[in-house]
Enzyme design. Structure first.
Site, mmCIF file in Angstrom:
data_model
loop_
_atom_site.group_PDB
_atom_site.id
_atom_site.type_symbol
_atom_site.label_atom_id
_atom_site.label_comp_id
_atom_site.label_asym_id
_atom_site.label_seq_id
_atom_site.Cartn_x
_atom_site.Cartn_y
_atom_site.Cartn_z
ATOM 1 N N TYR A 50 -3.952 55.858 -32.916
ATOM 2 C CA TYR A 50 -4.639 56.950 -32.206
ATOM 3 C C TYR A 50 -5.571 56.362 -31.144
ATOM 4 O O TYR A 50 -5.613 56.847 -30.004
ATOM 5 C CB TYR A 50 -5.417 57.792 -33.226
ATOM 6 C CG TYR A 50 -6.005 59.072 -32.681
ATOM 7 C CD1 TYR A 50 -5.232 60.221 -32.558
ATOM 8 C CD2 TYR A 50 -7.349 59.141 -32.301
ATOM 9 C CE1 TYR A 50 -5.776 61.403 -32.076
ATOM 10 C CE2 TYR A 50 -7.900 60.318 -31.816
ATOM 11 C CZ TYR A 50 -7.116 61.446 -31.706
ATOM 12 O OH TYR A 50 -7.652 62.618 -31.220
ATOM 13 N N SER A 68 -10.029 61.605 -26.046
ATOM 14 C CA SER A 68 -10.768 61.541 -27.312
ATOM 15 C C SER A 68 -11.969 60.617 -27.118
ATOM 16 O O SER A 68 -12.018 59.831 -26.168
ATOM 17 C CB SER A 68 -9.854 60.968 -28.393
ATOM 18 O OG SER A 68 -10.587 60.607 -29.545
HETATM 19 P P1 NAP Z 1 -4.669 70.564 -34.234
HETATM 20 O O1 NAP Z 1 -5.322 71.841 -34.647
HETATM 21 O O2 NAP Z 1 -3.986 69.711 -35.235
HETATM 22 O O3 NAP Z 1 -3.713 70.864 -33.005
HETATM 23 C C1 NAP Z 1 -2.764 69.933 -32.534
HETATM 24 C C2 NAP Z 1 -1.713 70.684 -31.765
HETATM 25 O O4 NAP Z 1 -0.707 69.760 -31.333
HETATM 26 C C3 NAP Z 1 -1.001 71.723 -32.640
HETATM 27 O O5 NAP Z 1 -0.655 72.832 -31.859
HETATM 28 C C4 NAP Z 1 0.227 70.957 -33.062
HETATM 29 O O6 NAP Z 1 1.275 71.769 -33.494
HETATM 30 C C5 NAP Z 1 0.551 70.248 -31.778
HETATM 31 N N1 NAP Z 1 1.531 69.203 -32.009
HETATM 32 C C6 NAP Z 1 1.399 68.102 -32.754
HETATM 33 N N2 NAP Z 1 2.556 67.423 -32.771
HETATM 34 C C7 NAP Z 1 3.440 68.130 -32.023
HETATM 35 C C8 NAP Z 1 4.809 67.960 -31.681
HETATM 36 N N3 NAP Z 1 5.541 66.928 -32.122
HETATM 37 N N4 NAP Z 1 5.401 68.885 -30.892
HETATM 38 C C9 NAP Z 1 4.707 69.961 -30.448
HETATM 39 N N5 NAP Z 1 3.405 70.178 -30.753
HETATM 40 C C10 NAP Z 1 2.790 69.274 -31.538
HETATM 41 O O7 NAP Z 1 -5.768 69.618 -33.626
HETATM 42 P P2 NAP Z 1 -6.792 69.758 -32.410
HETATM 43 O O8 NAP Z 1 -8.030 69.111 -32.881
HETATM 44 O O9 NAP Z 1 -6.833 71.100 -31.837
HETATM 45 O O10 NAP Z 1 -6.097 68.739 -31.401
HETATM 46 C C11 NAP Z 1 -5.759 69.031 -30.070
HETATM 47 C C12 NAP Z 1 -5.906 67.787 -29.233
HETATM 48 O O11 NAP Z 1 -7.281 67.417 -29.200
HETATM 49 C C13 NAP Z 1 -5.145 66.572 -29.762
HETATM 50 O O12 NAP Z 1 -4.608 65.857 -28.680
HETATM 51 C C14 NAP Z 1 -6.228 65.776 -30.445
HETATM 52 O O13 NAP Z 1 -5.929 64.410 -30.510
HETATM 53 C C15 NAP Z 1 -7.395 66.057 -29.527
HETATM 54 N N6 NAP Z 1 -8.722 65.791 -30.071
HETATM 55 C C16 NAP Z 1 -9.217 66.512 -31.118
HETATM 56 C C17 NAP Z 1 -10.482 66.227 -31.576
HETATM 57 C C18 NAP Z 1 -11.117 66.980 -32.700
HETATM 58 O O14 NAP Z 1 -12.245 66.638 -33.086
HETATM 59 N N7 NAP Z 1 -10.512 67.992 -33.254
HETATM 60 C C19 NAP Z 1 -11.238 65.223 -30.990
HETATM 61 C C20 NAP Z 1 -10.699 64.505 -29.941
HETATM 62 C C21 NAP Z 1 -9.442 64.811 -29.482
HETATM 63 P P3 NAP Z 1 1.504 72.020 -35.075
HETATM 64 O O15 NAP Z 1 0.497 73.074 -35.475
HETATM 65 O O16 NAP Z 1 2.909 72.468 -35.157
HETATM 66 O O17 NAP Z 1 1.248 70.717 -35.776
#
Ligand code: NAP
Length: 251
Positions: free
Chosen positions: A156, A143
């Site tokens: 986080y 991140s």
């Molecule tokens: P998201 O749409 O909320 O996706 C998160 C994923 O992680 C979902 O598939 C979620 O499943 C899964 N997850 C969460 N807790 C879990 C658990 N206990 N067991 C199994 N799966 C779990 O968000 P995203 O933005 O795509 O995030 C993906 C990654 O990118 C994360 O590590 C996040 O921190 C990182 N990130 C995102 C951003 C951004 O701007 N979006 C920026 C920096 C980093 P569920 O659907 O079941 O919750």
């Protein structure tokens, strides 16, 4: 010799791929030629269909990654389904927001466990097979808070800073065994994870003003970096955290 971004013949495992960044990465790995196992707690119906539409095999593994309890089973099921795990993408992650002075132990532990502890132990379990076969790729989703502190997200920031640390620690020990470990630091990407920020008019404007590219990222913006870090084209890249942020960190 041509530089290869092809993942033909490779088997990948992506966590949290039912939506967002994980879905975009899983589909892109399949488009680049890999068979893909998905591990997560929600049914990844759409992702399975998108992967199968590329002609690649898809294996679905149900697992709640909030603890390390299912870690070995996830690797075993991926190997049973695809024969091996050449590429692991640790994408599953959560965020909890609250004022620092009242931030709870529960919000601390939940984020640290899912975003950092499971990431490390799943990598450890996957790396054993990679070392046995003499090669592999681990890509961790970090991140901007691997580099910065953020506001109202202390667990986080701690977990994602930790992801930067364990990426380098794992890279150092696994490099002699032919395994590269890198991370991607996404900028502000429109997903469920950032829905609250996008919905906050003031924060949304402040964020957009600082991004040189002038827009939120799309999950597909992360996929190219993931394919690169999963492919032979990055064989001399290890221990690196690659920002894919529209220029945010350059400001
Ligand atoms: P998201 O749409 O909320 O996706 C998160 C994923 O992680 C979902 O598939 C979620 O499943 C899964 N997850 C969460 N807790 C879990 C658990 N206990 N067991 C199994 N799966 C779990 O968000 P995203 O933005 O795509 O995030 C993906 C990654 O990118 C994360 O590590 C996040 O921190 C990182 N990130 C995102 C951003 C951004 O701007 N979006 C920026 C920096 C980093 P569920 O659907 O079941 O919750």
């Amino acid at each position: 010799m041509a530089i290869s971004f092809s993942l033909a013949g490779k088997a990948a495992l992506v966590t949290g791929a039912n939506t967002g960044i994980g879905q975009a990465i899983a589909v892109a790995l399949a488009e680049a030629g890999a068979d893909v196992a998905l591990a997560g707690r929600s049914e990844p119906t759409e992702t399975i269909a998108l992967i199968e539409a590329t002609g690649r095999k898809c294996v679905n593994i149900k697992a709640d990654l909030s603890s390390i309890e299912p870690v070995q089973r996830v690797i075993d099921e991926a190997v049973a389904g695809l024969g091996k795990v050449d590429i692991l993408v640790n994408n599953a992650g959560i965020i909890r927001r609250d004022d620092l002075l009242q931030f709870s132990e529960e919000d601390w532990d939940a984020v640290m466990d899912t975003n950092l502890k499971t990431l490390f132990f799943l990598s450890q379990a996957a790396a054993k097979g990679m070392v046995e076969r003499g090669g592999g790729k681990i890509v961790n989703i970090a991140s901007l808070l691997t580099f910065q502190g953020g506001i109202r997200v202390p667990s986080y920031a701690a977990a994602k800073s930790g992801v930067g640390g364990v990426t380098k620690a794992m890279a150092n020990e696994l490099a002699p065994k032919g395994v590269q470990v890198n991370a991607i630091a996404p900028g502000y990407i429109s997903t469920n994870n950032t829905a609250a920020l996008q919905g906050d008019e003031t924060r949304n404007r402040q964020i957009l003003e600082r991004i040189p590219t002038g827009r939120w990222g799309d999950p597909k913006d992360i996929a190219g970096a993931a394919v690169f870090l999963a492919s032979p084209a990055s064989d001399y890249v290890t221990g690196h955290v690659l920002a894919v942020d529209g220029g945010w960190l350059a400001r």
